[in-house]
Design a protein around this motif. Structure first.
Motif, mmCIF file in Angstrom:
data_model
loop_
_atom_site.group_PDB
_atom_site.id
_atom_site.type_symbol
_atom_site.label_atom_id
_atom_site.label_comp_id
_atom_site.label_asym_id
_atom_site.label_seq_id
_atom_site.Cartn_x
_atom_site.Cartn_y
_atom_site.Cartn_z
ATOM 1 N N GLU B 66 52.110 52.372 40.213
ATOM 2 C CA GLU B 66 51.382 51.094 40.146
ATOM 3 C C GLU B 66 51.073 50.579 41.542
ATOM 4 O OE1 GLU B 66 52.909 48.035 37.723
ATOM 5 O OE2 GLU B 66 52.770 49.186 35.885
ATOM 6 N N ARG B 67 52.052 50.743 42.445
ATOM 7 C CA ARG B 67 51.817 50.268 43.810
ATOM 8 C C ARG B 67 50.645 51.019 44.438
ATOM 9 N NH1 ARG B 67 57.215 51.405 45.557
ATOM 10 N NH2 ARG B 67 58.208 50.406 43.790
ATOM 11 N N ALA B 68 50.593 52.319 44.202
ATOM 12 C CA ALA B 68 49.485 53.106 44.755
ATOM 13 C C ALA B 68 48.154 52.625 44.169
ATOM 14 C CB ALA B 68 49.709 54.583 44.451
ATOM 15 N N ASP B 69 48.157 52.356 42.855
ATOM 16 C CA ASP B 69 46.931 51.885 42.203
ATOM 17 C C ASP B 69 46.493 50.524 42.747
ATOM 18 O OD1 ASP B 69 46.663 54.086 40.727
ATOM 19 O OD2 ASP B 69 47.297 53.225 38.811
ATOM 20 N N MET B 70 47.496 49.659 42.982
ATOM 21 C CA MET B 70 47.167 48.329 43.490
ATOM 22 C C MET B 70 46.536 48.430 44.871
ATOM 23 S SD MET B 70 50.660 46.814 42.065
ATOM 24 C CE MET B 70 50.928 45.368 43.013
ATOM 25 N N LEU B 71 47.088 49.315 45.694
ATOM 26 C CA LEU B 71 46.514 49.474 47.039
ATOM 27 C C LEU B 71 45.089 50.016 46.945
ATOM 28 C CD1 LEU B 71 49.588 50.829 48.962
ATOM 29 C CD2 LEU B 71 48.398 48.687 49.359
ATOM 30 N N LYS B 72 44.883 50.942 45.994
ATOM 31 C CA LYS B 72 43.520 51.477 45.819
ATOM 32 C C LYS B 72 42.553 50.372 45.433
ATOM 33 C CE LYS B 72 44.350 56.245 44.502
ATOM 34 N NZ LYS B 72 44.565 57.078 43.333
ATOM 35 N N ARG B 74 42.886 47.229 46.056
ATOM 36 C CA ARG B 74 42.719 46.321 47.186
ATOM 37 C C ARG B 74 41.750 46.887 48.224
ATOM 38 N NH1 ARG B 74 46.159 41.976 48.317
ATOM 39 N NH2 ARG B 74 47.538 41.507 46.568
ATOM 40 N N GLN B 75 41.598 48.212 48.234
ATOM 41 C CA GLN B 75 40.592 48.770 49.153
ATOM 42 C C GLN B 75 39.184 48.538 48.620
ATOM 43 O OE1 GLN B 75 42.122 52.700 49.462
ATOM 44 N NE2 GLN B 75 43.594 52.109 51.046
ATOM 45 N N GLN B 76 39.059 48.350 47.312
ATOM 46 C CA GLN B 76 37.743 48.121 46.727
ATOM 47 C C GLN B 76 37.280 46.675 46.914
ATOM 48 O OE1 GLN B 76 35.876 50.605 45.544
ATOM 49 N NE2 GLN B 76 37.564 51.935 46.178
ATOM 50 N N ILE B 77 38.142 45.727 46.543
ATOM 51 C CA ILE B 77 37.760 44.330 46.758
ATOM 52 C C ILE B 77 38.832 43.640 47.590
ATOM 53 C CG2 ILE B 77 36.463 44.121 44.589
ATOM 54 C CD1 ILE B 77 38.853 42.345 43.639
ATOM 55 N N ASP B 78 38.424 42.586 48.237
ATOM 56 C CA ASP B 78 39.344 41.831 49.085
ATOM 57 C C ASP B 78 40.092 40.828 48.219
ATOM 58 O OD1 ASP B 78 40.579 40.583 51.180
ATOM 59 O OD2 ASP B 78 38.913 39.182 51.465
ATOM 60 N N ILE B 79 41.399 41.085 47.999
ATOM 61 C CA ILE B 79 42.222 40.109 47.268
ATOM 62 C C ILE B 79 42.963 39.300 48.316
ATOM 63 C CG2 ILE B 79 44.093 39.790 45.633
ATOM 64 C CD1 ILE B 79 43.260 42.397 44.325
ATOM 65 N N PRO B 80 42.571 38.052 48.521
ATOM 66 C CA PRO B 80 43.141 37.297 49.639
ATOM 67 C C PRO B 80 44.527 36.757 49.325
ATOM 68 C CG PRO B 80 41.554 35.970 48.479
ATOM 69 C CD PRO B 80 41.583 37.278 47.781
ATOM 70 N N GLU B 81 45.137 36.202 50.373
ATOM 71 C CA GLU B 81 46.434 35.546 50.215
ATOM 72 C C GLU B 81 46.207 34.186 49.565
ATOM 73 O OE1 GLU B 81 47.962 34.678 54.043
ATOM 74 O OE2 GLU B 81 49.588 33.423 53.314
#
Lengths: 203, 287
Positions: B66-72, B74-81
């Motif tokens: 899941e962590r790998a998928d989340m990082l992928k 996040r590379q597609q769209i900018d999920i801000p803080e």
């Protein structure tokens, strides 16, 4: 699905923690449970070795471990930790013991701060598991001797005696067999001698 | 050079040996909190990267994937803080009209879930009608997440906005983003909201909320008595309850060191984008 609480950082405990807490049965509910555990934790820190019911001991063990690990992590100049110690230790001189004796003792340890053993229970009683809960590095003699092959242990003495008996009986058997084996050879060569031996046996 | 060291017959008086100076004893340092790992600070910005604290629902392999998928993602769209209390604008693909998008602006009243199931809820009042939309953070139909105002509130959950006056959860749909200068800590908005009179959706008086101003005026004596009876002052000392709610530091540092590299790359990319944005020509304002 819960998100982990990130407001506080805690060190990992080196003991097994159950997924759910045990409701120690009592009329006051959750508050009474905490009160019970406070007494046990205070006793553990004070006497360093106590005998308790297994469930209560196991719960108290987790709280004691957490208290010591918080004390190690934050030290004695951290107000919330001090308040926590003040809450959990009913006798206030034990707060000094926690920070001045136990923290230096456990600061560099890689194992759990407490140990728990299953204790024997009376044969005819309610089926309550008993346990001995102790702090590591306490001044009492070990419950389990470190030398497993102590000759003076009653089990080892009995085993030695049994081995001795067995060996003696074997020797006797071998001696008998040897005597029997000698008979036929001697019968062929010298008949009178064998008769003498038989005479001795019969006597 | 060698002879200089052997002056056996020298007439020069040998230097008197000084008594060995006592080495300054190492003063035991005041035990403060142990120097914490800086990568642990990620936990505030990316809480969904930490697994569920309930051991029944743990699965190390699934968590890692899941962590790998989340990082992928996040590379597609900018999920801000962002935090609970921040004001967000979310653009999402419209399921009923192909190629079109919907935009919703609102205050984040809740963040929950971990891994790919992380979600957040936005609340706004549009045309005197309270609206709440729950979004999955890693939903592939989300086009854009924009933080319009980055701030925290006094509480971790803002469900009491449902019973507060509508002005506290009304935000214009064409709000402009407010840009914080770099390096400033996230501001906490000390705003205290005013509740509408009863009936309420929850018993707010029992929840020890800091962000409500006028709760006392609506309470009866029975309410106050019950609040007192239901208090659980021992709970803040329940060390194991806290422990069961969090992920221990050692496990966290493993997780953060696994994703730290990629998260930092993403942050660098975002900074670059932000710098580019500052040089764009300002919008011509009509009227």
């Amino acid at each position: 699905m819960n998100q982990a609480d990130v407001s506080k950082l805690v060190s990992k405990l080196r003991i097994k923690v159950k997924a759910e807490h045990r409701n120690l049965r009592n009329p006051k509910g959750p508050e009474g449970r905490i009160d019970k555990l406070r007494k046990t934790v205070t006793g553990l820190i004070k006497f360093e070795r106590i005998e308790v019911n297994y469930n209560r001991g196991d719960e108290a063990r987790q709280y004691a471990e957490r208290l010591i690990s918080e004390a190690i992590r934050h030290g004695d100049c951290h107000t919330p930790t001090m308040k926590m110690a003040d809450f959990w230790l009913l006798e206030k001189e034990l707060v000094h013991k926690l920070f001045k004796v136990l923290v230096p003792r456990f600061e560099n340890s890689n194992v759990s701060f407490t140990k728990m053993y299953k204790a024997p229970k009376p044969q005819y009683s309610r089926n309550l598991e008993k346990a001995v809960l102790e702090l590591r590095g306490n001044p009492y003699p070990d419950l389990f001797t470190k030398q497993p092959n102590n000759r003076l242990w009653i089990q080892n003495v009995l085993l030695e005696a049994a081995k001795h008996d067995y060996r003696q009986s074997k020797y006797a058997e071998i001696a008998q067999n040897m005597a029997k084996n000698e008979e036929p050879t001697q019968v062929n060569s010298e008949a009178p001698k064998s008769e003498i031996i038989e005479d001795i046996k019969t006597q | 050079m060698i002879f200089l060291e052997f002056r056996a017959l020298s007439t020069l008086p040998e230097r008197v040996e000084e008594p060995p100076q006592e080495e300054p004893k190492e003063v035991p340092q005041r035990r403060g909190p142990k120097s914490t790992n800086p990568i642990l600070e990620h936990r505030h910005i990316y809480p969904e990267f930490l697994p569920d604290p309930n051991p029944k629902w743990r699965n190390s392999l699934r968590e890692k994937m899941e962590r790998a998928d989340m990082l992928k993602r996040r590379q597609q769209i900018d999920i801000p803080e962002f935090y609970v209390g921040s004001i967000l604008a979310v653009t999402i693909a419209d399921p009923h009209a192909q190629g079109k998008t919907n935009k919703f602006v609102g205050i984040c009243i809740e963040r929950k879930g971990c891994g790919l199931r992380a979600e957040f809820t936005l609340r706004n009042v549009v045309d005197h009608q309270g609206l709440e939309v729950r979004y999955d953070l890693y939903d592939p139909t989300i086009d854009k997440i924009q933080v319009l105002r980055l701030e925290k509130r006094l509480d971790d959950k803002l469900f009491y906005l449902r019973d507060a006056l509508p002005e506290y959860s009304t935000f214009p749909l064409d709000m402009d983003p407010e840009i914080l200068p770099e390096g400033t800590p996230v501001p906490v908005n000390p705003l205290k909201v005013k509740l509408k009179p009863k009936p309420w959706l929850e018993r707010w008086e029992r929840q020890e909320l800091k962000g409500i101003a006028n709760i006392e005026q609506y309470l009866t004596t029975t309410n106050r008595l019950n609040r007192k009876l239901r208090q659980t002052p021992w709970e803040k000392f329940d060390l194991m309850k806290q422990y069961r709610k969090t992920i221990p530091m050692e496990e966290q540092s493993d997780i953060w060191s696994e994703v730290n590299n990629q998260l930092q790359q993403l942050q660098m990319a975002r900074k670059k984008m932000a710098r580019k944005r500052t040089f764009t020509a300002p919008k011509t304002q009509l009227g």
